[in-house]
Design a protein around this motif. Structure first.
Motif, PDB file in Angstrom:
ATOM      1  N   ASN A 179      48.773  35.793  29.196  1.00 25.17           N
ATOM      2  CA  ASN A 179      47.065  36.314  29.136  1.00 25.17           C
ATOM      3  C   ASN A 179      47.155  37.721  29.220  1.00 25.17           C
ATOM      4  OD1 ASN A 179      44.630  36.801  30.632  1.00 25.17           O
ATOM      5  ND2 ASN A 179      44.404  34.985  30.678  1.00 25.17           N
ATOM      6  N   LYS A 340      48.094  25.182  31.709  1.00 27.68           N
ATOM      7  CA  LYS A 340      46.568  25.683  32.079  1.00 27.68           C
ATOM      8  C   LYS A 340      45.970  25.160  33.255  1.00 27.68           C
ATOM      9  CE  LYS A 340      41.757  25.919  30.030  1.00 27.68           C
ATOM     10  NZ  LYS A 340      40.935  25.374  29.016  1.00 27.68           N
ATOM     11  N   GLY A 343      47.563  27.197  36.044  1.00 25.10           N
ATOM     12  CA  GLY A 343      46.780  28.670  35.858  1.00 25.10           C
ATOM     13  C   GLY A 343      45.262  28.572  36.137  1.00 25.10           C
ATOM     14  N   GLU A 344      44.500  27.576  36.231  1.00 28.88           N
ATOM     15  CA  GLU A 344      43.428  27.525  36.886  1.00 28.88           C
ATOM     16  C   GLU A 344      43.270  27.529  38.050  1.00 28.88           C
ATOM     17  OE1 GLU A 344      41.814  24.085  34.667  1.00 28.88           O
ATOM     18  OE2 GLU A 344      40.909  25.208  32.927  1.00 28.88           O
ATOM     19  N   ARG A 347      43.975  31.156  39.321  1.00 35.22           N
ATOM     20  CA  ARG A 347      42.806  31.857  39.050  1.00 35.22           C
ATOM     21  C   ARG A 347      41.726  31.582  40.213  1.00 35.22           C
ATOM     22  NH1 ARG A 347      39.549  29.403  34.832  1.00 35.22           N
ATOM     23  NH2 ARG A 347      39.166  28.022  36.550  1.00 35.22           N
ATOM     24  N   SER A 353      45.984  34.370  36.303  1.00 38.66           N
ATOM     25  CA  SER A 353      46.632  33.284  35.630  1.00 38.66           C
ATOM     26  C   SER A 353      47.253  33.986  34.383  1.00 38.66           C
ATOM     27  CB  SER A 353      45.817  32.301  34.915  1.00 38.66           C
ATOM     28  OG  SER A 353      46.537  31.597  34.037  1.00 38.66           O
ATOM     29  N   HIS A 355      48.193  32.144  31.881  1.00 37.03           N
ATOM     30  CA  HIS A 355      48.168  31.382  30.696  1.00 37.03           C
ATOM     31  C   HIS A 355      46.921  31.844  29.867  1.00 37.03           C
ATOM     32  CE1 HIS A 355      47.224  27.860  28.341  1.00 37.03           C
ATOM     33  NE2 HIS A 355      48.364  27.273  28.604  1.00 37.03           N
ATOM     34  N   CYS A 358      43.118  30.707  30.172  1.00 34.74           N
ATOM     35  CA  CYS A 358      42.649  30.800  31.487  1.00 34.74           C
ATOM     36  C   CYS A 358      41.582  32.296  31.657  1.00 34.74           C
ATOM     37  CB  CYS A 358      43.559  30.622  32.613  1.00 34.74           C
ATOM     38  SG  CYS A 358      44.079  28.956  32.829  1.00 34.74           S
ATOM     39  N   ASN A 360      40.179  35.256  33.353  1.00 41.35           N
ATOM     40  CA  ASN A 360      40.549  36.195  34.521  1.00 41.35           C
ATOM     41  C   ASN A 360      39.520  37.055  34.757  1.00 41.35           C
ATOM     42  OD1 ASN A 360      42.997  35.144  35.640  1.00 41.35           O
ATOM     43  ND2 ASN A 360      44.098  36.061  33.653  1.00 41.35           N
TER      44      ASN A 360
END
Length: 398
Positions: A179, A340, A343-344, A347, A353, A355, A358, A360
């Motif tokens: 990311n 993902k 990653g969520e 976050r 994250s 990913h 995702c 941020n």
């Protein structure tokens, strides 16, 4: 008979009558149940003895002599000596939700994960932890196949780097470009050994009552000013203070800054304790607290302001190490960790994250990351000790 290659849990179960001998050597804490359950499963006796500078030949010989003199030879207990598949030592704000998330997911796919042996803990206590033992581990088989760890710890120290990293014992598992939120500061490992998972973002929290007529700090360097003497609280206790904070100050301003910062630190606290102190309506214990972004979200005091420094919140790394050749075998686990959905979760707990899909956007733009050149151009373990020594020389005079 004991060879030294046995793990501590095995010794505790097979030879409980020998625990008193370890206690005489100051090793009794390793045999407390909570520590056996955390690290005893995969730490070998030889590693512990070497890390405490105890002659393994003489000590193991004395243990075996005691066993030879015993008439009851039925103390041997069958136990599983297999290493962990996955261990995770996480920042405090992430440990519980991540553990629950993993356990729920793994239970939903019993065919894939029924045999998975894992350990998920908070970033363990510095006085008795897994990290110092890493300097003495010589066999990669003593390590889990997939390791998740936090902070600039012994995985970056020269003994571990020379013994395992530089010899290619690990390889990054990075199925996508990171990311851009973290990658804009070149967060991914350019040599492909460490898999960067997330970061614990450290910010300033300012108690405006305690600040008084002093200027609101905006950059990290503002905390070195003489007017902040004895006015700052950061993570720490006794003779330990957070390396994730001290190392960036050294990088940006040299060793002189460490002494200045030591003068200005009032005390060390766990971040949860900082939140409790800063939430006091009648005034907190310091003008400035240095704490993780996650913990700053627990503040409920209108007199307290969260400051995301203009030169960036400090990114304390959370990373993975995957044994070379194990990625295919552990692909279900790794795909889950780097998904993902994971990653969520990060976050939503105020951890960025990596990913790419995702968002941020809830985080401020500026990020301060030590950088791979700094980590690879310094003997990190020795530098940390030099910084600690300089910091404590000033601290102990207060």
């Amino acid at each position: 008979m004991i060879s030294g290659n046995e793990n501590l849990l095995y010794i505790a179960e097979a030879y409980p009558q020998l625990i008193s001998e370890f206690e005489k050597q100051g090793l009794g804490n390793y045999f407390k149940s909570e520590n056996l359950n955390k690290i005893g499963k995969f730490i070998k006796l030889n590693t512990v003895l070497s890390s405490h500078k105890i002659n393994p030949v003489l000590f193991i010989e004395s243990l075996n002599k005691q066993l030879e003199n015993q008439t009851d030879q039925n103390v041997l207990v069958e136990t599983d000596l297999g290493s962990l598949d996955f261990s995770a030592m996480l920042p405090c704000g992430l440990r519980n939700p991540f553990k629950e998330y993993c356990e729920s997911y793994f239970a939903s796919y019993p065919t894939l994960f029924s045999e998975l042996k894992m350990l998920i803990e908070g970033n363990v206590n510095h006085e008795l932890s897994y990290y110092p033992l890493l300097d003495s581990i010589e066999d990669v088989d003593e390590l889990p196949d997939v390791i998740m760890a936090s902070d600039i710890n012994n995985f970056f120290h020269k003994p571990f780097v020379e013994r395992f990293i530089e010899k290619g014992a690990f390889e990054a598992y990075q199925p996508y470009h990171l990311n851009p939120y973290l990658e804009k500061v070149e967060y991914s490992d350019p040599l492909g050994y460490y898999t960067m998972f997330t970061a614990n973002m450290l910010v300033m929290v300012v108690d405006k009552k305690q600040l008084g007529d002093r200027k609101m700090p905006e950059r990290w360097s503002d905390l070195l000013a003489p007017e902040f003497e004895n006015s700052i609280i950061m993570r720490g206790e006794d003779d330990f203070f957070c390396n994730a904070v001290l190392l960036p100050f050294y990088k940006d301003h040299g060793m002189e800054a460490i002494g200045k910062l030591a003068k200005n630190i009032r005390k060390g606290m766990h971040p949860a304790e900082m939140v409790k102190a800063a939430n006091k309506k009648d005034g907190g214990e310091a003008a400035v607290y240095i704490m993780p972004w996650f913990f700053s979200k627990r503040l409920k005091n209108d007199e307290v302001e969260v400051v995301w420094p203009t030169d960036g919140a400090i990114a304390s790394p959370v990373f993975l190490l995957v044994k070379k050749g194990k990625a295919e075998e552990k692909d279900a686990l790794l795909n889950f960790l780097m998904s993902k959905e994971t990653g969520e979760l990060l976050r939503d707990r105020f951890f960025p994250s990596t990913h790419p899909d995702c968002n941020n956007n809830h985080l401020h733009d500026e990020v301060k990351w030590l950088g791979w050149d700094f980590l690879r151009n310094h003997d990190v373990g020795k530098l940390k000790e030099d910084i600690r020594e300089n910091f404590m020389q000033v601290w102990n005079k207060k």
